[in-house]
Each structure stands twice: as C-alpha cells, then as structure tokens.
Design an enzyme around this catalytic site. Structure first.
Site, PDB file in Angstrom:
ATOM      1  N   TYR A  45       0.964  -1.135   0.006  1.00 28.51           N
ATOM      2  CA  TYR A  45      -0.196   0.049   0.086  1.00 28.51           C
ATOM      3  C   TYR A  45       0.760   1.195   0.023  1.00 28.51           C
ATOM      4  O   TYR A  45       0.638   2.327  -0.881  1.00 28.51           O
ATOM      5  CB  TYR A  45      -0.842   0.000   1.208  1.00 28.51           C
ATOM      6  CG  TYR A  45      -1.916   1.073   1.183  1.00 28.51           C
ATOM      7  CD1 TYR A  45      -3.058   0.947   0.701  1.00 28.51           C
ATOM      8  CD2 TYR A  45      -1.536   2.298   1.707  1.00 28.51           C
ATOM      9  CE1 TYR A  45      -4.090   2.018   0.489  1.00 28.51           C
ATOM     10  CE2 TYR A  45      -2.356   3.309   1.676  1.00 28.51           C
ATOM     11  CZ  TYR A  45      -3.842   3.081   1.119  1.00 28.51           C
ATOM     12  OH  TYR A  45      -4.637   4.369   0.988  1.00 28.51           O
ATOM     13  N   PHE A  78      -8.537  19.644 -24.924  1.00 30.06           N
ATOM     14  CA  PHE A  78      -9.030  18.312 -25.007  1.00 30.06           C
ATOM     15  C   PHE A  78     -10.364  18.031 -24.100  1.00 30.06           C
ATOM     16  O   PHE A  78     -10.409  18.750 -23.181  1.00 30.06           O
ATOM     17  CB  PHE A  78      -7.832  17.253 -24.414  1.00 30.06           C
ATOM     18  CG  PHE A  78      -8.173  16.160 -24.565  1.00 30.06           C
ATOM     19  CD1 PHE A  78      -8.127  15.510 -25.788  1.00 30.06           C
ATOM     20  CD2 PHE A  78      -8.811  15.078 -23.358  1.00 30.06           C
ATOM     21  CE1 PHE A  78      -8.492  14.061 -26.106  1.00 30.06           C
ATOM     22  CE2 PHE A  78      -8.820  13.982 -23.699  1.00 30.06           C
ATOM     23  CZ  PHE A  78      -8.892  13.354 -24.766  1.00 30.06           C
ATOM     24  N   THR A  79     -11.232  17.124 -24.564  1.00 32.46           N
ATOM     25  CA  THR A  79     -12.420  17.081 -23.785  1.00 32.46           C
ATOM     26  C   THR A  79     -12.382  17.180 -22.280  1.00 32.46           C
ATOM     27  O   THR A  79     -13.027  18.110 -21.773  1.00 32.46           O
ATOM     28  CB  THR A  79     -13.087  15.754 -24.397  1.00 32.46           C
ATOM     29  OG1 THR A  79     -12.255  14.756 -24.249  1.00 32.46           O
ATOM     30  CG2 THR A  79     -13.506  16.018 -25.893  1.00 32.46           C
ATOM     31  N   ASP A  90       0.781  19.405 -21.265  1.00 30.03           N
ATOM     32  CA  ASP A  90       0.036  18.065 -21.367  1.00 30.03           C
ATOM     33  C   ASP A  90       0.977  17.249 -22.155  1.00 30.03           C
ATOM     34  O   ASP A  90       0.834  17.538 -23.381  1.00 30.03           O
ATOM     35  CB  ASP A  90      -1.243  18.221 -21.886  1.00 30.03           C
ATOM     36  CG  ASP A  90      -1.994  16.876 -21.912  1.00 30.03           C
ATOM     37  OD1 ASP A  90      -1.322  15.773 -21.825  1.00 30.03           O
ATOM     38  OD2 ASP A  90      -3.489  17.082 -21.888  1.00 30.03           O
ATOM     39  N   LYS A 121      -1.640   7.007 -23.239  1.00 21.81           N
ATOM     40  CA  LYS A 121      -1.025   7.142 -24.529  1.00 21.81           C
ATOM     41  C   LYS A 121       0.370   7.195 -24.356  1.00 21.81           C
ATOM     42  O   LYS A 121       1.062   6.509 -25.231  1.00 21.81           O
ATOM     43  CB  LYS A 121      -1.462   8.649 -25.061  1.00 21.81           C
ATOM     44  CG  LYS A 121      -2.799   9.246 -24.335  1.00 21.81           C
ATOM     45  CD  LYS A 121      -3.982   8.659 -25.169  1.00 21.81           C
ATOM     46  CE  LYS A 121      -5.438   8.891 -24.850  1.00 21.81           C
ATOM     47  NZ  LYS A 121      -5.642  10.569 -24.430  1.00 21.81           N
ATOM     48  N   ARG A 179     -15.561  12.604 -34.852  1.00 23.15           N
ATOM     49  CA  ARG A 179     -15.302  13.698 -34.374  1.00 23.15           C
ATOM     50  C   ARG A 179     -15.791  14.942 -34.805  1.00 23.15           C
ATOM     51  O   ARG A 179     -15.100  15.689 -35.706  1.00 23.15           O
ATOM     52  CB  ARG A 179     -13.590  13.845 -34.015  1.00 23.15           C
ATOM     53  CG  ARG A 179     -13.101  12.932 -33.250  1.00 23.15           C
ATOM     54  CD  ARG A 179     -13.154  13.274 -31.673  1.00 23.15           C
ATOM     55  NE  ARG A 179     -14.381  12.656 -30.974  1.00 23.15           N
ATOM     56  CZ  ARG A 179     -14.210  12.655 -29.681  1.00 23.15           C
ATOM     57  NH1 ARG A 179     -13.146  12.972 -28.888  1.00 23.15           N
ATOM     58  NH2 ARG A 179     -15.197  12.201 -28.728  1.00 23.15           N
ATOM     59  N   PHE A 189     -22.407  11.366 -27.717  1.00 20.01           N
ATOM     60  CA  PHE A 189     -21.649  10.474 -28.562  1.00 20.01           C
ATOM     61  C   PHE A 189     -21.493   9.098 -28.268  1.00 20.01           C
ATOM     62  O   PHE A 189     -21.116   8.380 -29.083  1.00 20.01           O
ATOM     63  CB  PHE A 189     -20.332  11.126 -29.253  1.00 20.01           C
ATOM     64  CG  PHE A 189     -19.479  11.618 -28.254  1.00 20.01           C
ATOM     65  CD1 PHE A 189     -19.431  12.611 -27.562  1.00 20.01           C
ATOM     66  CD2 PHE A 189     -18.476  10.559 -27.731  1.00 20.01           C
ATOM     67  CE1 PHE A 189     -18.529  12.986 -26.326  1.00 20.01           C
ATOM     68  CE2 PHE A 189     -17.526  11.011 -26.909  1.00 20.01           C
ATOM     69  CZ  PHE A 189     -17.425  12.000 -26.021  1.00 20.01           C
TER      70      PHE A 189
HETATM   71  C1  LIG Z   1      -6.263  11.231 -23.416  1.00 15.77           C
HETATM   72  C2  LIG Z   1      -5.782  12.616 -23.063  1.00 15.77           C
HETATM   73  C3  LIG Z   1      -6.071  13.271 -21.932  1.00 15.77           C
HETATM   74  C4  LIG Z   1      -6.992  12.263 -20.783  1.00 15.77           C
HETATM   75  O1  LIG Z   1      -6.363  11.015 -20.216  1.00 15.77           O
HETATM   76  P1  LIG Z   1      -7.315   9.970 -19.808  1.00 15.77           P
HETATM   77  O2  LIG Z   1      -6.145   8.962 -19.382  1.00 15.77           O
HETATM   78  O3  LIG Z   1      -8.017   9.157 -20.947  1.00 15.77           O
HETATM   79  O4  LIG Z   1      -7.846  10.387 -18.675  1.00 15.77           O
HETATM   80  C5  LIG Z   1      -5.717  14.134 -21.486  1.00 15.77           C
HETATM   81  N1  LIG Z   1      -4.870  15.005 -22.318  1.00 15.77           N
HETATM   82  C6  LIG Z   1      -4.830  14.365 -23.582  1.00 15.77           C
HETATM   83  C7  LIG Z   1      -3.883  15.161 -24.766  1.00 15.77           C
HETATM   84  C8  LIG Z   1      -5.071  13.026 -24.055  1.00 15.77           C
HETATM   85  O5  LIG Z   1      -5.034  12.782 -25.255  1.00 15.77           O
END
Ligand SMILES: *Cc1c(COP(=O)(O)O)cnc(C)c1O
Length: 487
Positions: free
Chosen positions: A85, A137-138, A228, A271, A394, A460
């Site tokens: 932990y 980003f969303t 990011d 990613k 998209r 979506f």
């Molecule tokens: C996918 C992504 C995120 C969010 O990451 P998750 O692991 O899906 O929560 C944030 N910023 C960018 C640029 C991304 O491609």
C-alpha cells in the site's frame, strides 16, 4: 517539408514504405465478418461505432487510448511488481524513470490523465480565471470549467485548415497570448497550457521555438506553464523531423528540453506508455505541496495513486521506451503512409500527417450530406460496413445542442482512424486504404443519419442513430457487385 518525412527506413528501389521495427510474439485473432453481418452489427449498434462489440470488428481504430501494444520488457516487468500500500519499490522505479525522461524531481501518481487535470484544476484555478492554450482536450475543458475557469484557444489561424503544409499547427499564437494577458491581466491567468501533438486538431505538434516564445511571455508576467505530455513522444519526433535545429538531437534530449520549459508536466499513461495510469511532475516543492493532498484524497496513497503496481512497473519501462526513436516513429510513419496514399488520390485528409491517427474530412468527402445529418458519423458507419474497420466520429455528434435544442455545428467534421502504437501491420493499413478509396469512388451512395435515442450528456458515447434513407442497402448492393463473395 518532405512528403515522406516520417519514415525511419529509406528504400532504394520503389516506394518508401514504413517498416515494423518489432516482431510479433503474441497474437490476438481478428474477425473480418461478411458484409451482411457487419451491416447488422452497425444497425444493432445504432450507427454509433462506440456501441459496436469488438467481436464484430476487424481493425479497431477507435482510439490510441489504452490500446497501444506493450513490449516484452513491459510485460515481463509486471512480474516483479512489489505489492504494498505504501512505499512500493514499483513506485520508486517509476519515479526514477520519470526523473530520467522528463527531468522533474517530484512525481505524483494518478489513475489516468483526466485525474491529473482534476487535481491541477482544483489546485490552481480560481473562479473567473482564464487558461490560454493551443487547443482544448475534452476532459481538460470539463475539469477547468467545473472549477470556474474559462479556456481560451489561441492557436494560429491555419491550425484548423484541413490541407496545410505548416509543420507546427499545434503552436500557440504569441500575439494572441500577449493580448489575452493584456485583456484579462496576468493575475487572472491561472496558467498557460500547451498540449503536445494537439489531439483534437489532428495530432498536430508544436515547435521548440514556440515553447521558447511562450515561456518568455509567461516568465515576463510570472505565469505558470503547464505541459500536457500525453502525446509528447510523437511531438518530440516531429520536432526532430521538422525543426532544422534539432535534426541531429536525440529524442531523449528533445524530451528533456520540452519538459524544461514547463513548471508542471502531466500525462495520461494510456497514451504515452501503453498502460493505464498517469502522473504529475514538477521540480517545485511548493507546487507539489499544493497538489499532494488532493492526490491522497482522490487517487490513493502517494506511492500508487489509483494504479496497480503491475501497471506502475509497465509504465516505468514504457516511459524509457518512449525515448527510443525506433519505437516512437512507428505510429507517425504508418499515419504518414496512410495520409500520403489518400491525399495522393485527392481524398480530403488532414495534412501534414500528425500523431494519433489519420483524420478524414467528412464534409469534403460527403459534400452532399448536410452537417445537420452528421457526415462524420455517416462516414464512420459506411466505412465499418464496407471494411469492418472502426473509426471515431469527431464532429457534430460529439458536440452538444444549444438552449433551443438546435445542434451546435462542429468546426470540423472528422472521421478519426487511430493508429495505436505497434498494433497494425502494413498490409492491414493497405487494406484500410483500399476500402477508403473504394468508398470515396462510391461516396454518392452514402447518406445522412438522425438521432433516435439521444442522451443529454456526452451523447456521442451512448446515443443511437438511424440512416435518413435506405442508403446502407444501396451501399451494400454496390459492394457485393464489385467485391463478389470477398469479405
Ligand atoms: C487522453 C488524453 C487526456 C486524458 O487522459 P485519460 O487517461 O483518458 O483520462 C488528456 N490529455 C490528452 C492530450 C489526451 O490525449
């Protein structure tokens, strides 16, 4: 810029093609079902590719999130994971890898990218703040707005052009950044955010020069700089390919340089290193302390952050592999191949080729389908029917309605065909290209879609649609006439 700038290997005779710089050691069987079964599957899925079942899919190009192939070293590292932990050795190995790759001392683990966004937004955004950035980003946008912030997208005007030869469409426009600071005042700018390989505009990179310029402005006004880094490896690769000054610089050094401009670097490991998870990195103890308690509250103890120790081990190895050019070049070189092949025959795709996937411009592909009938969604369904390949809409389906219930039409209608890292082969890519070309030759057979079940939030994902006419039947009849009994 050269057309074939993304291929690591050159050919002397014939066409320059990408080569898989790995061998297949474990496989997963794929199903390419007959067209009638595919037609039935998409009908049952409400003409929404999110609602398809992978047993009915041949090439799953929905996303690169959590779908990159893991290496043998990543998988074997999972066996030595240290279950604890608190104080797990697995965490310290990941921390070491992050220090090496991003050059940041403090590491806060989180369960995925959006969790990092939650913590950064809670820690640093106050009501009424603005956050200038290259593009949203969303999940980023949602978290910032929930915390009372307003995002300002200050990309250059050419960033949203479909066809372009600009090598760095992900750059921030420095004049616009200066204007934002002038208009809102530096104290109301929570931070400036740059997203590597800008996801929603086609995986487009920014340059080091642009980072330098942004950093100079941010420093002059005492504004924090947040990076990011979810798609940082590919952005570094494009810098090496397209920014003269760095053509001989190792990827490892480009990554360190990119991170050196940022006060905070965060990422989705789904990613960047083919595993679940994520992290927030900084060299500032003060900044780290502003976020640390939130990690414990929302994610878990400091040495696991909501991840399993197995994922943490694989992430550490995956991060180091991101500095290897032969690994990081794979996805961009296959995307480059697909984009170039489609562009050469006049099919509208986003150029120059970026990271993440090949993006088809559905409004250019289907000019006869009005935007109110969701051309990108229709194209995604049509491509699935004729190929078994699943892409992601998209466009306006991914958008929302205004207070009067009218669709807010998207800036661009894209069908994104993601190329997760080291997953698909060249022959599979050629199959996809062949079917897209056939679809383009028969594009007048494709019609629109309408909602039959429409959720209020993020429609979506779970929304169901139906064709506006019997166009799928006509498309299937033409397919059978041309392809006979072929799958
Ligand atoms: C996918 C992504 C995120 C969010 O990451 P998750 O692991 O899906 O929560 C944030 N910023 C960018 C640029 C991304 O491609």
């Amino acid at each position: 810029m050269k057309q074939n700038d993304s291929n690591a290997i050159k050919f002397m005779y014939g066409e320059n093609i990408p080569v898989e710089l790995h061998k297949v050691r474990m496989v997963q069987k794929l199903n390419l079902k007959p067209i009638d079964e595919r037609a039935q599957a998409i009908e049952e899925g409400g003409y929404n590719t999110f609602l398809l079942n992978t047993k009915d899919i041949f090439l799953d190009m929905l996303t690169d999130s959590g779908t990159n192939a893991m290496s043998d070293n990543q998988i074997s590292s999972m066996l030595r994971a240290d279950d604890a932990y608190a104080g797990s050795q697995s965490f310290y190995r990941m921390e070491e890898a992050l220090r090496e790759v991003f050059g940041k001392h403090y590491v806060l683990p989180v369960h995925q990218g959006r969790a990092a966004e939650n913590i950064i937004s809670q820690a640093f955004i106050k009501k009424g703040d603005v956050i200038p950035m290259n593009y949203h980003f969303t999940t980023t946008k949602e978290h910032m707005e929930i915390n009372g912030g307003k995002i300002l997208e200050i990309y250059a005007d050419h960033a949203l052009e479909i066809k372009s030869s600009h090598p760095f469409k992900g750059n921030i426009d420095i004049d616009k950044l200066n204007k934002v600071i002038e208009e809102y005042g530096a104290k109301n700018v929570a931070f400036v955010r740059m997203e590597a390989s800008t996801n929603l505009i086609g995986g487009q990179p920014f340059s080091i020069q642009n980072m330098r310029d942004v950093k100079a402005v941010a420093d002059k006004h005492g504004i924090m700089f947040v990076l990011d880094a979810s798609l940082i490896g590919e952005n570094a690769y494009f810098i090496k390919q397209r920014e003269e000054e760095f053509k001989d610089t190792p990827i490892k050094d480009i990554l360190l340089l990119m991170c050196s401009f940022a006060d905070i670097v965060y990422f989705s490991s789904r990613k960047v290193s083919s595993t679940r998870g994520g992290g927030i990195c900084t060299n500032s103890k003060e900044l780290m302390l502003k976020m640390r308690d939130l990690v414990v509250l929302y994610e878990g103890f400091m040495t696991y952050g909501g991840m399993s120790v197995r994922e943490i081990e694989a992430m550490a190895v995956g991060l180091i592999e991101t500095t290897d050019e032969t690994v990081i070049s794979q996805s961009p070189s296959f995307i480059n191949y697909a984009v170039t092949q489609l562009d050469n025959v006049g099919i509208p795709v986003i150029t120059p080729p970026g990271a993440l996937g090949c993006h088809i411009d559905a409004m250019g592909f289907l000019p006869h389908v009005p935007q109110s009938e969701y051309p990108a969604g229709a194209l995604a369904s049509a491509l699935y029917i004729v190929s078994g390949c699943r892409g992601m809409e998209r466009g306006t389906i991914s958008s929302v309605r205004d207070e009067n219930g009218n669709d807010i039409l998207a800036d661009v209608e894209l069908l994104r065909l993601a190329f997760p890292r080291r997953v698909f082969t060249l022959s599979q890519t050629m199959f996809l290209i062949d079917r897209v070309k056939w679809l383009y030759d028969n594009r007048e057979l494709i019609g629109g879609l309408k909602f039959i079940e429409e959720p209020k939030v993020l429609r979506f994902f779970m929304g169901r649609l139906a064709p506006t006419s019997n166009w799928p039947e006509k498309l299937i009849a033409k397919f059978k006439a041309d392809f006979g009994d072929s799958l």
